[in-house]
Design an enzyme around this catalytic site. Sequence first.
Site, short mmCIF file in Angstrom:
data_model
loop_
_atom_site.label_atom_id
_atom_site.label_comp_id
_atom_site.label_asym_id
_atom_site.label_seq_id
_atom_site.Cartn_x
_atom_site.Cartn_y
_atom_site.Cartn_z
N HIS A 99 0.83 -1.22 0.00
CA HIS A 99 0.00 0.00 0.00
C HIS A 99 0.86 1.26 0.00
O HIS A 99 0.36 2.35 0.29
CB HIS A 99 -0.93 0.04 1.21
CG HIS A 99 -1.82 -1.15 1.35
ND1 HIS A 99 -2.66 -1.59 0.35
CD2 HIS A 99 -2.00 -2.01 2.39
CE1 HIS A 99 -3.31 -2.67 0.76
NE2 HIS A 99 -2.92 -2.95 2.00
ZN LIG Z 1 -3.11 -7.41 3.95
#
Ligand SMILES: [Zn+2]
Length: 282
Positions: A99
């Site tokens: 992320h």
């Molecule tokens: Zn994850």
Amino acid sequence: MAKFRQLRDCLESCGLARPQQFQRPLPCPRRWLEFVHEREYHKAFAQGELDRAAQRRIGLPATKPLVRRTWLAVGGTVLTARLALQHGLACHLAGGTHHAFPSYGSGFCIFNDIAVAARVLLEQGLVQRLLVVDLDVHQGDATAVIFAADPRVFTFSAHGASNFPSRKQRSDFDLPLPDGMEDQDYLEAIGNVLPELLEQHQPDLVLYNAGVDPHRDDRLGKLSLSDQGLLQRDHLVIDACLRRNIALASVIGGGYDALSPLVKRHALVFRAATDQARLHGL
Ligand SMILES: [Zn+2]
């Protein structure tokens, strides 16, 4: 985080790895990091100067040990990828921070280790084509964005459709999965697409995020895989690559539970790798 050390101890005590099989990475050099991340961002992080909003988005306090670990983990993914090219298979005891975007982090991720490793290998001419297989239960959103316009890296993410991040990005191939999915359906879903992706794209290396958060006891997962299901998944992925002579480097990805069950879960990919290495004569 204690889990990294405990994972290492666990691998040795279960007989999955001998001390001489471990290699120690160096922290990622700045030049490599900047194949993906903006200088302003990594400098602010390293100097503890990210603003509150940026820190909140990451969700971890920017302490000195965290800074050290973060640079080291990226170095470890690059090392793992290089070892995989050399030996056919290599596993990292950290990594999978998918992320992390070029100029900001999110969801406990600061630098995108797989993206950096991919760019380093490409820059060094060690590979021409890569396939990212991201089976962490959360979409590999930043990895998808980083390689959206890069035909050398194909991104595949299988993830909980209703899970974080709420705003999904477009991977080259996304496989959204329904809440509560169990072993059999999950293994079928992955098994139905992975061989074809490998045949179509013929990568020189697969970078595999073996996140264990699809497990039924995971605090953030929402899927219902058992230990056995995760182990079978890892066997499936590694076998699919090795039988086609495609090298594979794994990273541990996410997992959210009490330390002891979590460490055992992260050890599953090493168990699968050990067995597969033997089966394929590596
Ligand atoms: Zn994850």
